[in-house]
Design an enzyme around this catalytic site. Structure first.
Site, PDB file in Angstrom:
ATOM      1  N   GLY A 155       0.789  -1.231   0.000  1.00  0.00           N
ATOM      2  CA  GLY A 155       0.000   0.000   0.000  1.00  0.00           C
ATOM      3  C   GLY A 155       0.815   1.272   0.000  1.00  0.00           C
ATOM      4  CD  GLU A 209       1.788  -9.344   1.434  1.00  0.00           C
ATOM      5  OE1 GLU A 209       1.745 -10.580   1.496  1.00  0.00           O
ATOM      6  OE2 GLU A 209       0.761  -8.639   1.396  1.00  0.00           O
ATOM      7  N   PRO A 210       5.393  -4.730  -0.612  1.00  0.00           N
ATOM      8  CG  PRO A 210       7.556  -3.915  -0.995  1.00  0.00           C
ATOM      9  CD  PRO A 210       6.786  -4.897  -0.146  1.00  0.00           C
ATOM     10  N   GLY A 211       4.212  -3.403  -3.699  1.00  0.00           N
ATOM     11  CA  GLY A 211       4.076  -3.674  -5.133  1.00  0.00           C
ATOM     12  C   GLY A 211       4.385  -2.390  -5.879  1.00  0.00           C
ATOM     13  NE  ARG A 212      -0.023   2.316  -5.954  1.00  0.00           N
ATOM     14  CZ  ARG A 212      -1.042   2.275  -6.817  1.00  0.00           C
ATOM     15  NH1 ARG A 212      -0.931   2.842  -7.993  1.00  0.00           N
ATOM     16  NH2 ARG A 212      -2.170   1.665  -6.502  1.00  0.00           N
ATOM     17  NE  ARG A 256      -2.806   3.306 -11.264  1.00  0.00           N
ATOM     18  CZ  ARG A 256      -2.547   4.563 -10.906  1.00  0.00           C
ATOM     19  NH1 ARG A 256      -1.974   5.399 -11.748  1.00  0.00           N
ATOM     20  NH2 ARG A 256      -2.855   4.983  -9.704  1.00  0.00           N
ATOM     21  CE1 TYR A 293      -8.475   1.233  -9.553  1.00  0.00           C
ATOM     22  CE2 TYR A 293      -6.487   1.924 -10.699  1.00  0.00           C
ATOM     23  CZ  TYR A 293      -7.257   0.936 -10.140  1.00  0.00           C
ATOM     24  OH  TYR A 293      -6.805  -0.354 -10.155  1.00  0.00           O
ATOM     25  CB  CYS A 335     -13.751   3.457 -29.792  1.00  0.00           C
ATOM     26  SG  CYS A 335     -12.790   3.427 -31.309  1.00  0.00           S
ATOM     27  CE1 TYR A 340      -1.554  -3.363  -8.547  1.00  0.00           C
ATOM     28  CE2 TYR A 340      -0.411  -1.393  -7.749  1.00  0.00           C
ATOM     29  CZ  TYR A 340      -0.856  -2.689  -7.546  1.00  0.00           C
ATOM     30  OH  TYR A 340      -0.612  -3.313  -6.350  1.00  0.00           O
TER      31      TYR A 340
HETATM   32  C1  LIG Z   1      -2.013  -5.464  -3.941  1.00  0.00           C
HETATM   33  C2  LIG Z   1      -1.466  -6.083  -2.740  1.00  0.00           C
HETATM   34  C3  LIG Z   1      -0.230  -5.676  -2.246  1.00  0.00           C
HETATM   35  C4  LIG Z   1       0.585  -4.571  -2.870  1.00  0.00           C
HETATM   36  O1  LIG Z   1      -0.053  -3.347  -2.817  1.00  0.00           O
HETATM   37  P1  LIG Z   1       0.745  -2.041  -3.321  1.00  0.00           P
HETATM   38  O2  LIG Z   1      -0.222  -0.945  -3.067  1.00  0.00           O
HETATM   39  O3  LIG Z   1       1.032  -2.232  -4.744  1.00  0.00           O
HETATM   40  O4  LIG Z   1       1.963  -1.933  -2.489  1.00  0.00           O
HETATM   41  C5  LIG Z   1       0.270  -6.315  -1.136  1.00  0.00           C
HETATM   42  N1  LIG Z   1      -0.421  -7.312  -0.523  1.00  0.00           N
HETATM   43  C6  LIG Z   1      -1.606  -7.725  -0.971  1.00  0.00           C
HETATM   44  C7  LIG Z   1      -2.306  -8.818  -0.283  1.00  0.00           C
HETATM   45  C8  LIG Z   1      -2.180  -7.129  -2.085  1.00  0.00           C
HETATM   46  O5  LIG Z   1      -3.369  -7.545  -2.524  1.00  0.00           O
END
Ligand SMILES: *Cc1c(COP(=O)(O)O)cnc(C)c1O
Length: 434
Positions: free
Chosen positions: A250, A292-295, A332, A336, A363, A392
């Site tokens: 997050g 758990e970083p993604g973004r 995105r 959003y 379109c 994303y």
């Molecule tokens: C999407 C997700 C993340 C990563 O979220 P980011 O906002 O991209 O850091 C981590 N854990 C879980 C379970 C998720 O669904």
């Protein structure tokens, strides 16, 4: 130029006034590989992995960083993450297969999902992945039976929804009470009891994920309090030992000049100190901390390049600058209302004199990439670069209007490597049966 700070760490402008990333002239990249083109800066990617590990582990020794694949994954990225020593959070058999295909150590993989199929759970068991994050009672039941049948012991976490408002877009808020994700905290006790009594499940700890793009750190503090209070209560009532606390992802990134995000160190400070102080207060042993970083890992490292086509000036109304991509490669803004900055990659030294709207080519009237942005005078053939496109965008890409998904390149020290080729028309029909 202030906007340069939103681009990857290696971004600079050369004396031709071109945007350069990873030592590569982006205008040349657009010419060589075509557009839309997504590029990732290898230095930024690796630096972010190092930063996450360092910022958390210097404040909390037993920290594990796992990358949330859904932000973007492919083979080349999985190799980089493996080399950087991160684990992976996967949410599907597909993501698990990508990890496996490059020899990612599967004991460092966590499987998530609110509706995992029996096949996906079976695969996770067969491949001995590190941990399954159980979302609901149905899953708990079938997983327990599967593990019994296989005669194996499975490490699991329970995903709880702590009921904390994360102050983000409602489509990406996940830890609230009214959510399809996780056990509501109030049925957490029943979940702990069932998990502990399943002979083939090893309940290692608890997980929460509040949502994505959290600009504030307070929701983490609030959720950690709730989770540790719950863990202490379960310890007292059921002798539950919390050995791992997974606080999800997050972490926000800066997309526009007027929306700065906290540094990773700020999140690390708040999370680590809260876990330590609260455990001390409750007399709990410190659990392993998983993030758990993604973004935040991939987002800032990625840039989208487009070529300008039609420039349509509606006097007194708006000037539309249409590019050769849009919602099919980056949904995105349409989904959003996400905001982006943009630059003209071949006119970095020119004055941003005119407000325009950057429109996609698809379109739908809602296919607008950037509404109202000051750019130098633009005309057909110019290259638009949008920062912060590493997360994303590509994983949500579609073939809308039978478009071809873009090529992806990795740049580093003046070298470029194609890590996914552009789709071809043949790709569009290869699954059709006529
Ligand atoms: C999407 C997700 C993340 C990563 O979220 P980011 O906002 O991209 O850091 C981590 N854990 C879980 C379970 C998720 O669904």
């Amino acid at each position: 130029m202030a906007k340069l700070s939103l681009f990857p760490l290696t971004a600079e402008v050369n004396n031709q006034g071109h945007l350069v990333i990873g030592g590569c002239d982006t205008v040349n990249l657009a010419a060589e590989f075509g557009t839309p083109l997504y590029l990732f800066d290898e230095f930024s990617l690796r630096s972010k992995c190092t930063e996450f590990k360092a910022e958390f582990s210097q404040r909390y020794k037993d920290t594990t960083v796992i990358y949330a694949c859904k932000a973007f994954i492919n083979g080349a990225l999985a190799v980089i993450l493996r080399e950087e020593g991160l684990g992976l959070d996967v949410v599907s058999g597909g993501e698990l297969n990508i990890a496996q295909s490059v020899g990612f150590p599967l004991d460092k993989v966590y499987l998530h999902g609110n509706n995992k199929s029996a096949e996906e759970l079976m695969l996770a068991l067969k491949w001995h992945i590190g941990c399954i994050v159980v979302d609901n009672f149905h899953e708990l039941r079938i997983l327990s039976e599967m593990a019994k049948e296989q005669g194996s012991i499975l490490d699991i976490l329970l995903r709880l929804s702590p009921g904390v408002e994360p102050h983000t877009h409602k489509y990406i808020a996940t830890g609230i009470v009214d959510s399809k994700f996780g056990f509501p905290l109030r049925s957490g006790e029943e979940a702990v009891v069932q998990a502990m009594s399943a002979p083939n499940l090893n309940l290692v700890g608890l997980h929460f994920h509040l949502g994505s793009l959290l600009f504030g750190v307070e929701p983490y503090q609030e959720a950690i309090e709730l989770m540790l209070d719950f863990a202490a209560e379960m310890k007292q009532k059921h002798r539950f030992e919390l050995r791992e606390l997974n606080v999800g992802g997050g972490f926000a990134i800066q997309y526009t000049l007027d929306s700065p995000a906290p540094p990773i160190s700020a999140y690390a400070e708040v999370i680590a100190s809260k876990v330590i102080s609260k455990c001390r207060q409750l007399k709990l042993a410190l659990p392993r901390l998983t993030v758990e970083p993604g973004r935040a890992v991939v987002g800032p490292a990625g840039v989208a390049l487009y070529t300008v086509g039609v420039v349509k000036d509606i006097p007194g109304v708006r000037c539309y600058v249409s590019v050769d991509g849009g919602m099919a490669d980056n949904i995105r803004p349409a989904l959003y209302g996400s905001k982006y900055e943009a630059v003209v990659a071949n006119k970095m030294l020119e004055k941003e004199a005119r407000e325009v709207t950057i429109a996609g080519r698809f379109c739908e009237a809602g296919d607008i990439l950037v509404k109202g942005i000051a750019l130098p005078p633009v005309s057909a053939g110019d290259i638009i670069a949008i920062p912060g496109c590493g997360a994303y965008c590509l994983p949500q890409a579609s073939n809308f209007n039978a478009s071809l998904k873009p090529a992806i390149v990795l740049v580093n020290k003046g070298k470029v490597r194609l890590i996914r080729r552009r789709e071809t028309f043949a790709d569009l029909t290869k699954c059709d049966l006529v």
